[in-house]
Design an enzyme around this catalytic site. Structure first.
Site, PDB file in Angstrom:
ATOM      1  N   GLU A   1      -7.741 -39.888  -3.487  1.00 15.19           N
ATOM      2  CA  GLU A   1      -7.882 -39.476  -2.086  1.00 15.19           C
ATOM      3  C   GLU A   1      -8.068 -37.963  -1.982  1.00 15.19           C
ATOM      4  O   GLU A   1      -7.775 -37.218  -2.906  1.00 15.19           O
ATOM      5  CB  GLU A   1      -6.673 -39.901  -1.263  1.00 15.19           C
ATOM      6  CG  GLU A   1      -5.309 -39.664  -1.912  1.00 15.19           C
ATOM      7  CD  GLU A   1      -4.979 -38.237  -2.248  1.00 15.19           C
ATOM      8  OE1 GLU A   1      -5.254 -37.360  -1.393  1.00 15.19           O
ATOM      9  OE2 GLU A   1      -4.452 -37.968  -3.346  1.00 15.19           O
TER      10      GLU A   1
ATOM     11  N   GLY B   1      -3.809 -35.222  -6.911  1.00 16.00           N
ATOM     12  CA  GLY B   1      -4.516 -36.267  -6.178  1.00 16.00           C
ATOM     13  C   GLY B   1      -5.887 -36.500  -6.774  1.00 16.00           C
ATOM     14  O   GLY B   1      -6.099 -36.318  -7.980  1.00 16.00           O
ATOM     15  N   GLU B   2      -6.819 -36.931  -5.926  1.00 15.42           N
ATOM     16  CA  GLU B   2      -8.215 -37.175  -6.312  1.00 15.42           C
ATOM     17  C   GLU B   2      -8.392 -38.393  -7.212  1.00 15.42           C
ATOM     18  O   GLU B   2      -9.512 -38.729  -7.571  1.00 15.42           O
ATOM     19  CB  GLU B   2      -8.837 -35.959  -7.044  1.00 15.42           C
ATOM     20  CG  GLU B   2      -8.807 -34.656  -6.298  1.00 15.42           C
ATOM     21  CD  GLU B   2      -9.384 -33.496  -7.111  1.00 15.42           C
ATOM     22  OE1 GLU B   2      -9.896 -33.729  -8.236  1.00 15.42           O
ATOM     23  OE2 GLU B   2      -9.316 -32.357  -6.620  1.00 15.42           O
ATOM     24  N   GLY B   3      -7.306 -39.046  -7.623  1.00 19.80           N
ATOM     25  CA  GLY B   3      -7.418 -40.109  -8.612  1.00 19.80           C
ATOM     26  C   GLY B   3      -7.345 -39.596 -10.035  1.00 19.80           C
ATOM     27  O   GLY B   3      -7.613 -40.341 -10.990  1.00 19.80           O
TER      28      GLY B   3
END
Length: 341
Positions: A165, A306-308
């Site tokens: 995300e 975050g970001e995966g």
């Protein structure tokens, strides 16, 4: 949407025999053995495989940023989406390193990108409303986000999907969801996010506590998601539910992604059977959220990006679990003596 528990007694026994008959002491591959068994039960086969893994990064903005709860301005959301599209973010590097498809989804960024290569446009609004003053979204908008996420998951070719995300303010939304759905005090749910000072964290806590009082009637999972969630969180939850229904492996990233799963799990508890928890974030509250879900993470690297990114870093462990089960010799085939009785 209906999710079936994965447990199958006969297949579980078959997987145990296959794992235990590899040329190693019993249990000596530790977590990888449990992971191989879980993948087998999800895929309903002894012949497990990780095919065409993908990471979906959902981006959206949050109206609660107006309350001064972030160390960064809201524009960073769209600027980071541009960075994803240019291939310059950590998730781009780690996904490419692991031959993993990366999809960037505009769920509700407060910016008009126009048609762009590499961007999946599912924008439902230019961000949520300020949940300190009113519900973050309407029930119709929440339902639409869930359905949009489900449709994205249904399009995927592979059998593993990771979730990431981007959204300035989304640790505030995630902390509010965590508090409402677990009962853990707000003070234990709130963390630094993108880098708040101790004073900033206390302000963030007070904003959430006041919002929780304002929306005290929200108790059911969808009511809580409607009151406090983000469009990226709602869309993720819908994608998770559909991916589990399709018996895909779900690779769960950090604090915000786990909050989306928390909503999904309160709706369909069997979804947890399909989840592999990539890592324990350094964001305050993530370990307690994992504990509330009865979950253990594969990695603990002090990440809070975050970001995966945690998903991409954990992916080699899932490949290793599948590969040892498929490729290691058995005691019989290698003509290795087994443990003496």
């Amino acid at each position: 949407m209906s999710i079936s528990p994965i447990y199958n007694e006969a297949l579980a026994a078959q997987l145990d025999r296959a794992i235990n008959n590899k040329t190693k002491p019993l249990g000596s591959l530790g977590v990888l053995e449990a992971l191989a068994k879980q993948i087998g039960l999800i895929q309903n086969t002894r012949d497990i495989a990780i095919n065409k893994p993908a990471i979906l990064v959902f981006a959206a903005d949050h109206g609660v940023v107006a309350e001064g709860i972030s160390a960064y301005p809201q524009d960073v959301t769209w600027q980071m989406v541009e960075n994803f599209l240019a291939g310059g973010a950590a998730i781009n590097v780690f996904a490419a390193q692991n031959n993993c498809t990366l999809r960037v989804i505009d769920a509700g960024v407060n910016h008009d990108f126009g048609p762009r290569d590499g961007l999946t446009d599912r924008k439902l609004a230019h961000g949520t409303r300020n949940f300190a003053q009113e519900p973050a979204m309407s029930r119709d908008l929440c339902d639409t986000a869930l359905a949009a996420g489900a449709a994205l998951a249904a399009e995927l070719e592979g059998n593993l999907v990771g979730f990431g995300e981007m959204g300035i303010g989304n640790t505030t939304a995630a902390a509010a969801l965590m508090h409402k759905l677990t009962g853990i005090p707000v003070s234990q749910c709130v963390g630094a996010g993108t880098g708040l000072s101790a004073e900033g964290i206390l302000h963030k806590q007070r904003v959430i506590e006041a919002a929780v009082a304002r929306h005290a009637s929200a108790a059911e999972p969808l009511d809580v998601l409607t009151a406090f969630g983000g469009l990226e969180i709602a869309m993720m939850a819908g994608a998770m539910l559909k991916a589990a229904e399709l018996r895909k492996v779900l690779l769960i990233d950090g604090f915000i992604v786990t909050s989306a799963l928390l909503v999904a799990a309160r709706m369909q508890p069997a979804i947890l059977d399909y989840c592999v928890f990539a890592h324990c974030s350094n964001e305050n509250g993530h370990q307690q959220m994992l504990s509330a879900l009865g979950a253990k993470s594969l990695l603990n690297l002090g990440l809070r990006l975050g970001e995966g990114t945690g998903c991409a870093l954990a992916l080699p462990l899932l490949h290793a679990a599948a590969n040892f089960l498929n490729q290691m010799a058995t005691f019989e085939s290698a003509q290795v003596s087994e443990k003496s009785e």
